[in-house]
Design a protein around this motif. Structure first.
Motif, short mmCIF file in Angstrom:
data_model
loop_
_atom_site.label_atom_id
_atom_site.label_comp_id
_atom_site.label_asym_id
_atom_site.label_seq_id
_atom_site.Cartn_x
_atom_site.Cartn_y
_atom_site.Cartn_z
N LEU A 4 0.86 -1.18 0.00
CA LEU A 4 0.00 0.00 0.00
C LEU A 4 0.90 1.23 0.00
CD1 LEU A 4 -3.25 0.57 1.94
CD2 LEU A 4 -1.51 2.36 1.95
N ILE A 5 0.57 2.20 -0.83
CA ILE A 5 1.37 3.42 -0.98
C ILE A 5 0.59 4.62 -0.47
CG2 ILE A 5 2.43 5.00 -2.64
CD1 ILE A 5 2.86 2.55 -4.47
N ALA A 6 1.26 5.50 0.27
CA ALA A 6 0.67 6.77 0.69
C ALA A 6 1.63 7.88 0.28
CB ALA A 6 0.45 6.79 2.20
N GLU A 7 1.25 8.62 -0.74
CA GLU A 7 2.10 9.68 -1.30
C GLU A 7 1.19 10.70 -1.99
OE1 GLU A 7 4.45 12.28 -2.38
OE2 GLU A 7 5.52 10.59 -1.46
N ARG A 13 3.89 9.23 -6.74
CA ARG A 13 2.96 8.14 -6.44
C ARG A 13 2.83 7.20 -7.64
NH1 ARG A 13 -0.97 11.04 -5.13
NH2 ARG A 13 -2.20 10.95 -7.06
N ASP A 14 2.62 7.78 -8.82
CA ASP A 14 2.50 6.95 -10.02
C ASP A 14 3.81 6.24 -10.33
OD1 ASP A 14 -0.09 7.79 -10.26
OD2 ASP A 14 0.30 9.26 -11.84
N GLY A 15 4.93 6.94 -10.07
CA GLY A 15 6.23 6.31 -10.30
C GLY A 15 6.45 5.12 -9.39
N LEU A 16 6.06 5.25 -8.13
CA LEU A 16 6.20 4.14 -7.18
C LEU A 16 5.33 2.96 -7.61
CD1 LEU A 16 6.19 6.05 -3.76
CD2 LEU A 16 8.09 4.73 -4.73
N ILE A 17 4.11 3.26 -8.03
CA ILE A 17 3.21 2.19 -8.48
C ILE A 17 3.83 1.43 -9.65
CG2 ILE A 17 0.99 1.69 -9.57
CD1 ILE A 17 -0.17 4.08 -8.02
N ARG A 18 4.30 2.17 -10.66
CA ARG A 18 4.89 1.53 -11.84
C ARG A 18 6.14 0.73 -11.48
NH1 ARG A 18 3.23 3.69 -16.84
NH2 ARG A 18 1.72 5.40 -16.64
N LEU A 19 6.97 1.31 -10.62
CA LEU A 19 8.21 0.64 -10.23
C LEU A 19 7.91 -0.67 -9.49
CD1 LEU A 19 11.28 0.52 -9.73
CD2 LEU A 19 10.92 1.98 -7.72
N LEU A 20 7.03 -0.62 -8.52
CA LEU A 20 6.73 -1.81 -7.73
C LEU A 20 6.03 -2.88 -8.56
CD1 LEU A 20 5.62 -0.01 -4.45
CD2 LEU A 20 7.64 -1.44 -4.73
N GLU A 21 5.08 -2.47 -9.38
CA GLU A 21 4.36 -3.44 -10.21
C GLU A 21 5.29 -4.07 -11.24
OE1 GLU A 21 -0.26 -1.89 -9.95
OE2 GLU A 21 0.93 -1.36 -11.71
N ALA A 22 6.28 -3.32 -11.70
CA ALA A 22 7.24 -3.86 -12.67
C ALA A 22 8.13 -4.93 -12.06
CB ALA A 22 8.10 -2.73 -13.25
N HIS A 23 8.18 -4.95 -10.71
CA HIS A 23 9.00 -5.95 -10.01
C HIS A 23 8.14 -6.93 -9.22
CE1 HIS A 23 12.05 -2.92 -11.02
NE2 HIS A 23 12.93 -3.90 -10.93
N ASP A 24 6.96 -7.16 -9.75
CA ASP A 24 6.07 -8.22 -9.24
C ASP A 24 5.46 -7.95 -7.87
OD1 ASP A 24 6.52 -9.75 -11.58
OD2 ASP A 24 8.36 -10.55 -10.73
N PHE A 25 5.36 -6.69 -7.48
CA PHE A 25 4.61 -6.33 -6.29
C PHE A 25 3.17 -6.03 -6.71
CE2 PHE A 25 8.94 -5.29 -5.14
CZ PHE A 25 9.03 -5.63 -3.79
N GLU A 26 2.23 -6.29 -5.83
CA GLU A 26 0.84 -5.94 -6.08
C GLU A 26 0.49 -4.72 -5.24
OE1 GLU A 26 -3.70 -7.57 -5.20
OE2 GLU A 26 -1.96 -8.86 -4.78
N VAL A 27 0.18 -3.61 -5.89
CA VAL A 27 -0.21 -2.39 -5.18
C VAL A 27 -1.71 -2.46 -4.91
CG1 VAL A 27 -0.32 0.12 -5.22
CG2 VAL A 27 1.65 -1.07 -6.23
N VAL A 28 -2.09 -2.67 -3.65
CA VAL A 28 -3.50 -2.87 -3.31
C VAL A 28 -4.26 -1.56 -3.25
CG1 VAL A 28 -3.10 -5.04 -2.11
CG2 VAL A 28 -2.97 -2.88 -0.83
N GLU A 29 -3.57 -0.46 -2.94
CA GLU A 29 -4.19 0.86 -2.94
C GLU A 29 -3.09 1.91 -2.85
OE1 GLU A 29 -7.67 3.53 -0.68
OE2 GLU A 29 -7.43 1.40 -0.22
N ALA A 30 -3.37 3.07 -3.42
CA ALA A 30 -2.46 4.21 -3.32
C ALA A 30 -3.28 5.41 -2.87
CB ALA A 30 -1.79 4.49 -4.67
N VAL A 31 -3.02 5.90 -1.66
CA VAL A 31 -3.78 7.01 -1.11
C VAL A 31 -2.94 8.28 -1.15
CG1 VAL A 31 -5.02 5.42 0.40
CG2 VAL A 31 -3.04 6.65 1.28
N ASP A 32 -3.63 9.44 -1.11
CA ASP A 32 -2.90 10.71 -1.21
C ASP A 32 -3.17 11.65 -0.05
OD1 ASP A 32 -5.50 11.48 -1.65
OD2 ASP A 32 -5.16 12.32 -3.65
#
Length: 215
Positions: A4-7, A13-32
């Motif tokens: 879960l990302i909070a940024e 925030r979008d960069g973290l999502i792309r980076l983590l998903e590109a390395h097989d992490f599942e982003v369950v939610e990103a809050v701001d």
């Protein structure tokens, strides 16, 4: 691994999502924002949360407070805090609850992808990941009345590297000594900090928490 990302900054925030998903992490939610963070953490109970210290509405310490509150409700919830600056008070507050599974990195570290991903995985596994700059500032504080003052300069150096999440082999390489020497130093550290025998990883985490909480 569920993250879960909070940024609040959209690009990061979008960069973290792309980076983590590109390395097989599942982003369950990103809050701001801060108010949404605690409910999201309690609802999803992610394997690890990557949290900005400063979030709306006041941009002070909402992210940190939310992370601490979530760990009260879900003990041991892994939290990796990102901050623009070294905030010694924030690091100490985060560690107050103990139990490991915490990290504190400056945002500049995200640009080192391998190092950042290693920190995320380490915190998710129950370990610690402390930014070297944070360690450097914490080391500058006096600890004359703390158990940590029992350590020799070399033992303090070893513990500082341990706080960064380094293995004995990595510490040996950094200090140009043998792993056997590092093992001896770590055993002395455990003894001087009054940490009873247990699984080595647990004692490493507790030693780091003792070290950071005393700074």
């Amino acid at each position: 691994m569920r993250v879960l990302i909070a940024e609040d900054h959209a690009l990061l925030r979008d960069g973290l999502i792309r980076l983590l998903e590109a390395h097989d992490f599942e982003v369950v939610e990103a809050v701001d924002n801060g108010p949404r963070l605690v409910p999201a953490l309690v609802e999803h109970r992610p394997d690890v949360a990557v949290v900005d210290v400063r979030l709306p509405p006041t941009f002070t310490d909402e992210g940190l407070k939310a992370a601490i509150e979530a760990r009260r409700q879900v003990p041991g919830l892994p939290i990796l805090v990102l901050s623009q600056y070294v905030e010694q008070l924030y690091a100490r507050e985060l560690l107050t609850g103990g139990g490991g599974a915490v990290g504190y990195l400056l945002k500049d570290r995200v640009s080192n992808v391998a190092e950042f991903l290693d920190s995320v995985r380490r915190v998710a596994a129950g370990g610690t990941a402390m930014d070297p700059d944070v360690i450097g500032q914490l080391l500058a504080r006096n600890t004359r009345d703390e158990p940590i003052s029992r350590l020799t300069p070399r033992e303090s150096e070893v513990l500082g590297l341990m706080a960064e999440g380094r293995s004995n082999a990595a510490i040996a390489a950094a200090l140009f000594v043998t792993e056997k020497a590092v093992s001896k130093h770590t055993n002395n550290i455990f003894s001087k900090l009054d940490l009873p025998p247990s699984e080595d990883d647990n004692r490493r985490v507790m030693a780091v928490l003792t070290y950071l909480s005393s700074r």
